[in-house]
Design a protein around this motif. Structure first.
Motif, PDB file in Angstrom:
ATOM      1  N   UNK A   1       0.918  -0.674   0.110  1.00 24.06           N
ATOM      2  CA  UNK A   1       0.162   0.068  -0.299  1.00 24.06           C
ATOM      3  C   UNK A   1       0.938   0.887   0.015  1.00 24.06           C
ATOM      4  N   UNK A   2       0.514   2.269  -0.165  1.00 23.92           N
ATOM      5  CA  UNK A   2       1.202   3.530  -0.120  1.00 23.92           C
ATOM      6  C   UNK A   2       1.455   3.978   1.196  1.00 23.92           C
ATOM      7  N   UNK A   3       0.951   3.719   1.949  1.00 22.86           N
ATOM      8  CA  UNK A   3       1.724   3.967   3.356  1.00 22.86           C
ATOM      9  C   UNK A   3       2.430   2.833   3.619  1.00 22.86           C
ATOM     10  N   UNK A   4       2.629   1.684   3.110  1.00 25.07           N
ATOM     11  CA  UNK A   4       3.787   0.769   3.279  1.00 25.07           C
ATOM     12  C   UNK A   4       4.967   1.279   2.457  1.00 25.07           C
ATOM     13  N   UNK A   5       4.690   2.634   2.084  1.00 30.59           N
ATOM     14  CA  UNK A   5       6.157   2.411   0.644  1.00 30.59           C
ATOM     15  C   UNK A   5       6.815   2.871   1.305  1.00 30.59           C
ATOM     16  N   UNK A   6       7.680   3.607   2.825  1.00 28.75           N
ATOM     17  CA  UNK A   6       8.396   3.684   3.535  1.00 28.75           C
ATOM     18  C   UNK A   6       8.796   2.560   4.004  1.00 28.75           C
ATOM     19  N   UNK A   7       8.357   1.723   4.435  1.00 28.06           N
ATOM     20  CA  UNK A   7       9.167   0.368   4.791  1.00 28.06           C
ATOM     21  C   UNK A   7       9.486  -0.236   3.827  1.00 28.06           C
ATOM     22  N   UNK A   8       8.829   0.263   2.870  1.00 26.22           N
ATOM     23  CA  UNK A   8       9.279  -1.345   1.434  1.00 26.22           C
ATOM     24  C   UNK A   8      10.499  -0.256   1.096  1.00 26.22           C
ATOM     25  N   UNK A   9      11.219   1.193   1.128  1.00 23.75           N
ATOM     26  CA  UNK A   9      12.373   1.393   1.117  1.00 23.75           C
ATOM     27  C   UNK A   9      13.298   1.605   1.933  1.00 23.75           C
ATOM     28  N   UNK A  10      12.443   1.181   3.592  1.00 23.06           N
ATOM     29  CA  UNK A  10      14.015   1.014   4.247  1.00 23.06           C
ATOM     30  C   UNK A  10      14.479  -0.694   4.687  1.00 23.06           C
ATOM     31  N   UNK A  11      13.350  -1.358   3.516  1.00 26.66           N
ATOM     32  CA  UNK A  11      13.677  -2.731   3.309  1.00 26.66           C
ATOM     33  C   UNK A  11      14.926  -2.727   2.781  1.00 26.66           C
ATOM     34  N   UNK A  12      14.433  -1.729   0.967  1.00 27.45           N
ATOM     35  CA  UNK A  12      15.442  -2.255   0.129  1.00 27.45           C
ATOM     36  C   UNK A  12      16.262  -1.255  -0.073  1.00 27.45           C
ATOM     37  N   UNK A  13      16.437  -0.125   1.376  1.00 26.06           N
ATOM     38  CA  UNK A  13      18.343   0.574   1.604  1.00 26.06           C
ATOM     39  C   UNK A  13      18.906  -0.390   2.905  1.00 26.06           C
ATOM     40  N   UNK A  14      17.980  -1.547   3.628  1.00 24.32           N
ATOM     41  CA  UNK A  14      18.989  -1.869   3.969  1.00 24.32           C
ATOM     42  C   UNK A  14      19.188  -3.611   3.537  1.00 24.32           C
ATOM     43  N   UNK A  15      18.553  -4.285   2.455  1.00 22.80           N
ATOM     44  CA  UNK A  15      18.963  -5.391   1.793  1.00 22.80           C
ATOM     45  C   UNK A  15      20.304  -4.470   0.958  1.00 22.80           C
ATOM     46  N   UNK A  16      20.361  -3.323  -0.037  1.00 21.87           N
ATOM     47  CA  UNK A  16      21.564  -2.506  -0.744  1.00 21.87           C
ATOM     48  C   UNK A  16      22.540  -2.588   0.706  1.00 21.87           C
ATOM     49  N   UNK A  17      22.703  -2.373   1.869  1.00 20.58           N
ATOM     50  CA  UNK A  17      23.404  -2.194   2.714  1.00 20.58           C
ATOM     51  C   UNK A  17      24.416  -3.403   3.599  1.00 20.58           C
ATOM     52  N   UNK A  18      23.584  -3.916   3.927  1.00 21.28           N
ATOM     53  CA  UNK A  18      23.363  -4.610   5.003  1.00 21.28           C
ATOM     54  C   UNK A  18      23.622  -6.032   3.447  1.00 21.28           C
ATOM     55  N   UNK A  19      22.789  -6.852   2.931  1.00 17.81           N
ATOM     56  CA  UNK A  19      23.064  -7.975   2.722  1.00 17.81           C
ATOM     57  C   UNK A  19      23.931  -7.696   0.378  1.00 17.81           C
ATOM     58  N   UNK A  20      23.722  -6.738  -0.028  1.00 15.55           N
ATOM     59  CA  UNK A  20      24.625  -6.800  -0.733  1.00 15.55           C
ATOM     60  C   UNK A  20      26.142  -6.064  -0.690  1.00 15.55           C
ATOM     61  N   UNK A  21      26.229  -5.115   0.412  1.00 18.21           N
ATOM     62  CA  UNK A  21      27.075  -5.267   0.947  1.00 18.21           C
ATOM     63  C   UNK A  21      27.364  -3.399   0.189  1.00 18.21           C
ATOM     64  N   UNK A  22      26.775  -2.156  -0.617  1.00 12.83           N
ATOM     65  CA  UNK A  22      26.309  -1.144  -1.130  1.00 12.83           C
ATOM     66  C   UNK A  22      27.174  -0.520  -0.045  1.00 12.83           C
ATOM     67  N   UNK A  23      27.213   0.658  -0.723  1.00 13.78           N
ATOM     68  CA  UNK A  23      27.669   1.628   0.451  1.00 13.78           C
ATOM     69  C   UNK A  23      26.118   2.232   0.853  1.00 13.78           C
ATOM     70  N   UNK A  24      25.702   2.800   0.050  1.00 15.18           N
ATOM     71  CA  UNK A  24      23.869   3.322   0.595  1.00 15.18           C
ATOM     72  C   UNK A  24      22.844   2.733  -0.587  1.00 15.18           C
ATOM     73  N   UNK A  25      21.802   3.123  -0.032  1.00 16.13           N
ATOM     74  CA  UNK A  25      20.800   2.010  -0.952  1.00 16.13           C
ATOM     75  C   UNK A  25      20.963   3.196  -2.727  1.00 16.13           C
ATOM     76  N   UNK A  26      21.255   1.659  -3.354  1.00 17.72           N
ATOM     77  CA  UNK A  26      21.349   2.301  -4.463  1.00 17.72           C
ATOM     78  C   UNK A  26      21.424   3.371  -5.665  1.00 17.72           C
ATOM     79  N   UNK A  27      19.372   3.825  -5.547  1.00 17.06           N
ATOM     80  CA  UNK A  27      18.881   4.342  -6.581  1.00 17.06           C
ATOM     81  C   UNK A  27      19.005   6.088  -5.773  1.00 17.06           C
ATOM     82  N   UNK A  28      19.122   7.180  -7.057  1.00 17.74           N
ATOM     83  CA  UNK A  28      18.403   8.018  -6.421  1.00 17.74           C
ATOM     84  C   UNK A  28      17.244   8.655  -5.851  1.00 17.74           C
TER      85      UNK A  28
END
Length: 447
Positions: free
Chosen positions: A292-319
């Motif tokens: 849902x649109x209300x869940x969108x910030x949670x989805x972004x936090x999940x992607x952010x954590x996945x990019x950094x903690x799981x994939x080893x990137x310095x930050x979320x990949x998208x601008x």
């Protein structure tokens, strides 16, 4: 995802294949500890819950012809999570095969149906040879999949080639975010509460300050401006004897990193910039459309954590990121008006920006709010750097599977990810709407 296997997978991941996993009593250790970033800021980090659980995948059956086994697991003793993906050791390796998962909703009994996980995610990431790519921390990974709050998972991986080493399932709890911190306002004052900068950690302060003077320190949103006020803010440029207002669209409203609850202690310190922004690459996150649109910030936090903690990137990949309601979110830290180096289009992160739409658009069509948001964002941001959304530009390849390193490539100023790398991203349906977005963005710019 590339062509899926036509045959059904008859492998059932029995509970007998129990795997070592951090127990519920000790799994909290996976959560990032508060940093030593000082005083109240460090204490506030504890108010940003979230965790990543990592489950190794074990063989289920063996295919002698491939010399490889189906992998999988079934677990019902995990902490709650909302997003998942599969990672492996070598970032240059590709998982050729099919990955399917099903989950059990938190507190429920019935399991979801099987869902496919997008396996071809090597087209995202920092350019070859960059410090981020060669850090030694980067891993190969599938796209993340949003499944909603769950407490049980079953996964099966069926290869059609040898599987990469170190396969493991990542279960991500994006946490609940953090509420803005305010200081009291004098009773007679009509001013709105302001953020107490003393309660921002150094990392929070630097991420927020990168957006000055668009928003006050600690702001959760950058407010929209009409086109005239946006143009006045840029001044004018000389054109012979005359002075002309710049071509730029009205500044859209943008939810800041603080607004979607980014835990700034997770990313690397500092920011990385490129010279300019000549093009925008449009992506889909391939996380599915069941949010849902209300869940969108949670989805972004999940992607952010996945990019950094799981994939080893310095930050979320998208601008930037955009949800199905057309809300625009700040992505990688460094300032929304600046040429922040992202990790979104392998080989073309220099002098470009990445805009990711939350969802999967292989067969599902993006709605008008999403396409309008793409147009409004690109009309403004590309306008800051003098780029015409309806035009063409040249970018030099940093290396990829379509263009050799060093090749100058002519691209649309608003391109799809597939224009720079052999991938289905941003999905057939979203890619088909980019012409509409280009025309609308040019109109917003007054062209």
């Amino acid at each position: 995802m590339r062509g899926l296997l036509a045959t059904s997978i008859g492998v059932t991941c029995a509970a007998a294949f129990a795997l070592p996993l951090t127990s519920p009593a000790t799994a909290a250790a996976v959560r990032p500890a508060p940093t030593a970033e000082a005083g109240a800021g460090a204490a506030r980090a504890a108010a940003l819950p979230g965790s990543t659980q990592s489950l190794p995948l074990t063989p289920l059956t063996r295919d002698r012809a491939l010399g490889s086994a189906d992998r999988g697991t079934r677990r019902t003793d995990v902490h709650r999570f909302s997003l998942l993906g599969v990672v492996w050791d070598d970032p240059d390796a590709v998982l050729h095969g099919r990955v399917q998962v099903r989950t059990r909703p938190a507190g429920g009994e019935a399991w979801s149906g099987w869902q496919d996980v997008e396996t071809h995610n090597a087209d995202h990431g920092a350019d070859p040879g960059t410090a981020e790519r060669t850090s030694g921390h980067v891993r190969g990974a599938t796209a993340p999949l949003w499944v909603g709050e769950s407490d049980g998972v079953e996964i099966r991986v069926h290869p059609d080639a040898s599987l990469p080493a170190g396969l493991r399932l990542e279960l991500v709890d994006p946490g609940g975010g953090a509420a803005p911190v305010h200081v009291p306002v004098a009773p007679r004052s009509r001013a709105l509460p302001v953020t107490s900068t003393a309660e921002l950690s150094p990392a929070e302060r630097s991420a927020s300050a990168a957006n000055a003077p668009l928003a006050r320190l600690g702001a959760t949103k950058i407010t929209a401006l009409d086109r005239e006020r946006t143009r006045r803010g840029l001044g004018t440029k000389k054109t012979g004897k005359h002075r002309a207002a710049p071509y730029i669209g009205p500044r859209p409203s943008i939810v800041t990193r603080r607004g979607w609850g980014a835990d700034e202690s997770m990313r690397e310190a500092g920011f990385r910039y490129t010279t300019t922004v000549k093009a925008a690459f449009v992506h889909h996150t391939a996380t599915g459309n069941n949010y849902t649109c209300a869940q969108a910030p949670s989805v972004i936090r999940g992607i952010y954590r996945y990019h950094v903690k799981s994939m080893g990137w310095r930050d979320i990949g998208y601008n930037f990121l955009i949800d199905k309601c057309g809300t625009i979110y700040e992505g990688r830290a460094g300032g929304v008006t600046k040429a922040v180096m992202g990790a979104h289009t392998l080989g073309f992160n220099t002098n470009s920006m990445g805009v990711a739409v939350l969802g999967t658009f292989t067969s599902a069509k993006p709605n008008s709010a999403t396409v309008t948001a793409i147009a409004r964002l690109t009309a403004w941001k590309l306008g800051l750097f003098g780029a015409n959304p309806n035009g063409k530009t040249y970018l030099k390849s940093g290396g990829g599977n379509l263009y050799a390193k060093g090749k100058n490539v002519r691209l649309n100023v608003i391109s799809g990810h597939r224009d720079g790398f052999a991938t289905e991203c941003p999905g057939k349906q979203l890619y088909g709407k980019l012409g509409t977005a280009r025309s609308a963005a040019a109109t917003y710019q007054g062209r």
